[in-house]
Design a protein around this motif. Sequence first.
Motif, PDB file in Angstrom:
ATOM      1  N   HIS A   1       0.932  -1.171   0.199  1.00 59.15           N
ATOM      2  CA  HIS A   1       0.068   0.008  -0.125  1.00 59.15           C
ATOM      3  C   HIS A   1       0.836   1.280   0.179  1.00 59.15           C
ATOM      4  O   HIS A   1       0.479   2.170  -0.551  1.00 59.15           O
ATOM      5  N   LEU A   2       1.597   1.331   0.733  1.00 57.25           N
ATOM      6  CA  LEU A   2       2.856   2.471   0.942  1.00 57.25           C
ATOM      7  C   LEU A   2       3.485   2.592  -0.491  1.00 57.25           C
ATOM      8  O   LEU A   2       3.636   3.971  -0.844  1.00 57.25           O
ATOM      9  N   LEU A   3       4.131   1.616  -1.172  1.00 52.28           N
ATOM     10  CA  LEU A   3       4.633   1.772  -2.304  1.00 52.28           C
ATOM     11  C   LEU A   3       3.956   2.126  -3.618  1.00 52.28           C
ATOM     12  O   LEU A   3       4.147   3.001  -4.360  1.00 52.28           O
ATOM     13  N   VAL A   4       2.452   1.831  -3.467  1.00 53.88           N
ATOM     14  CA  VAL A   4       1.560   2.215  -4.591  1.00 53.88           C
ATOM     15  C   VAL A   4       1.240   3.584  -4.349  1.00 53.88           C
ATOM     16  O   VAL A   4       0.937   4.394  -5.153  1.00 53.88           O
ATOM     17  N   ASN A   5       0.907   4.048  -3.370  1.00 47.44           N
ATOM     18  CA  ASN A   5       0.106   5.265  -3.100  1.00 47.44           C
ATOM     19  C   ASN A   5       0.989   6.138  -2.156  1.00 47.44           C
ATOM     20  O   ASN A   5       0.485   7.491  -2.371  1.00 47.44           O
ATOM     21  N   GLY A   6       2.017   5.943  -1.560  1.00 45.85           N
ATOM     22  CA  GLY A   6       2.517   6.816  -0.533  1.00 45.85           C
ATOM     23  C   GLY A   6       3.487   7.882  -1.184  1.00 45.85           C
ATOM     24  O   GLY A   6       3.726   8.881  -0.052  1.00 45.85           O
ATOM     25  N   VAL A   7       4.125   7.708  -2.247  1.00 44.98           N
ATOM     26  CA  VAL A   7       5.037   8.789  -2.449  1.00 44.98           C
ATOM     27  C   VAL A   7       4.712   9.341  -4.063  1.00 44.98           C
ATOM     28  O   VAL A   7       4.684   8.615  -5.020  1.00 44.98           O
ATOM     29  N   ASP A   8       4.472  10.822  -4.282  1.00 44.88           N
ATOM     30  CA  ASP A   8       4.175  11.407  -5.436  1.00 44.88           C
ATOM     31  C   ASP A   8       5.340  11.638  -6.458  1.00 44.88           C
ATOM     32  O   ASP A   8       6.571  11.544  -5.809  1.00 44.88           O
ATOM     33  N   ASN A   9       5.388  11.663  -7.857  1.00 45.83           N
ATOM     34  CA  ASN A   9       6.226  11.887  -8.363  1.00 45.83           C
ATOM     35  C   ASN A   9       6.748  13.344  -7.946  1.00 45.83           C
ATOM     36  O   ASN A   9       6.330  14.325  -7.813  1.00 45.83           O
ATOM     37  N   ILE A  10       8.175  13.532  -8.599  1.00 44.29           N
ATOM     38  CA  ILE A  10       8.834  14.585  -8.478  1.00 44.29           C
ATOM     39  C   ILE A  10       9.397  15.258  -9.912  1.00 44.29           C
ATOM     40  O   ILE A  10       9.695  14.294 -10.632  1.00 44.29           O
ATOM     41  N   GLU A  11       8.999  16.260 -10.270  1.00 46.78           N
ATOM     42  CA  GLU A  11       9.382  16.984 -11.529  1.00 46.78           C
ATOM     43  C   GLU A  11      10.892  17.347 -11.411  1.00 46.78           C
ATOM     44  O   GLU A  11      11.125  18.182 -10.466  1.00 46.78           O
ATOM     45  N   VAL A  12      11.834  17.535 -12.186  1.00 43.39           N
ATOM     46  CA  VAL A  12      12.932  18.026 -12.328  1.00 43.39           C
ATOM     47  C   VAL A  12      12.779  19.728 -12.184  1.00 43.39           C
ATOM     48  O   VAL A  12      13.655  20.211 -11.154  1.00 43.39           O
ATOM     49  N   SER A  13      12.072  20.265 -12.929  1.00 48.84           N
ATOM     50  CA  SER A  13      11.794  21.521 -12.859  1.00 48.84           C
ATOM     51  C   SER A  13      11.496  21.999 -11.294  1.00 48.84           C
ATOM     52  O   SER A  13      11.877  23.317 -10.755  1.00 48.84           O
ATOM     53  N   GLU A  14      11.005  21.263 -10.300  1.00 50.16           N
ATOM     54  CA  GLU A  14      10.594  21.579  -8.840  1.00 50.16           C
ATOM     55  C   GLU A  14      11.773  21.660  -8.048  1.00 50.16           C
ATOM     56  O   GLU A  14      11.799  22.445  -7.025  1.00 50.16           O
ATOM     57  N   LEU A  15      13.096  21.061  -8.520  1.00 46.30           N
ATOM     58  CA  LEU A  15      14.102  21.031  -7.702  1.00 46.30           C
ATOM     59  C   LEU A  15      14.681  22.449  -7.575  1.00 46.30           C
ATOM     60  O   LEU A  15      15.464  22.905  -6.735  1.00 46.30           O
ATOM     61  N   ALA A  16      14.218  23.475  -8.626  1.00 42.16           N
ATOM     62  CA  ALA A  16      15.070  24.754  -8.626  1.00 42.16           C
ATOM     63  C   ALA A  16      14.297  25.561  -7.525  1.00 42.16           C
ATOM     64  O   ALA A  16      14.846  26.524  -7.170  1.00 42.16           O
ATOM     65  N   THR A  17      13.208  25.112  -6.454  1.00 40.63           N
ATOM     66  CA  THR A  17      12.732  25.520  -5.560  1.00 40.63           C
ATOM     67  C   THR A  17      13.542  25.339  -4.437  1.00 40.63           C
ATOM     68  O   THR A  17      13.061  26.010  -3.062  1.00 40.63           O
TER      69      THR A  17
END
Length: 237
Positions: free
Chosen positions: A163-179
């Motif tokens: 359950h944790l692996l399927v739902n627990g973590v959202d994707n990260i976009e490379v552009s978001e790392l600039a924040t």
Amino acid sequence: MAVHRLGEGRPVLLLHGLFSDANVNWIKYGHAAHLAEQGFEAIMPDWRVHGHSDAPQDPSAYPSGVLVKDAFSVVDQLGLEDYDLVGFSLGSRTAISAVIAGLRPRKLIVTGMGLEGLTNWQKRTAFFIDMIDHFDEIKHGDPRFIAKSFMKTQGIDPAAARHLLVNGVDNIEVSELATITMPTLVLIGEDDRDNGSPERLADALPDAKVRTIPGTHMSCVLKSELGEEIARFLLEE
């Protein structure tokens, strides 16, 4: 959630990796003790499903981004304001997501992580989900055997972990790392590329550097250099 604490001084929130716990990543091999000796308080939660924390089997206990929500909850409930943030592997990924979502540590350290570990999360988790789905069939020599053995040794509940692996973590976009503007250390075992390129990750961050320590993704946790380099970066002006 269980939260372990060691030392007195500047708070350092340490987030462990998948199928591990605070003891294995931070306490057992002396990293938390070293931080305490250097004037820090090591604050080490066990993620849900891990260590001494609960492992509910109800899917509703794993909403989207639940680990980031748990990180925010620890910061809020402990009243952390001026603190540093450290993650290992899944803990690094969660730390990055949490900073993107609004956590503001003074410094950030991500260990056992490269750029592709952020952008190819579905591929990475598919390996572990497949391992769980074929848990009883996996024998020695199978590429999934080490992950199965570690998970079994740690007493991880397979259904809850899925359950944790399927739902627990959202994707990260490379552009978001600039924040992520605070000083950041990408700390990696010299033989660890399990989660991709640490150099590419550092290049995508506004204020980051890469340092290496001995070991692979698994064995670097056993090395004293892990705790020493964490403390060294946190103490730098």
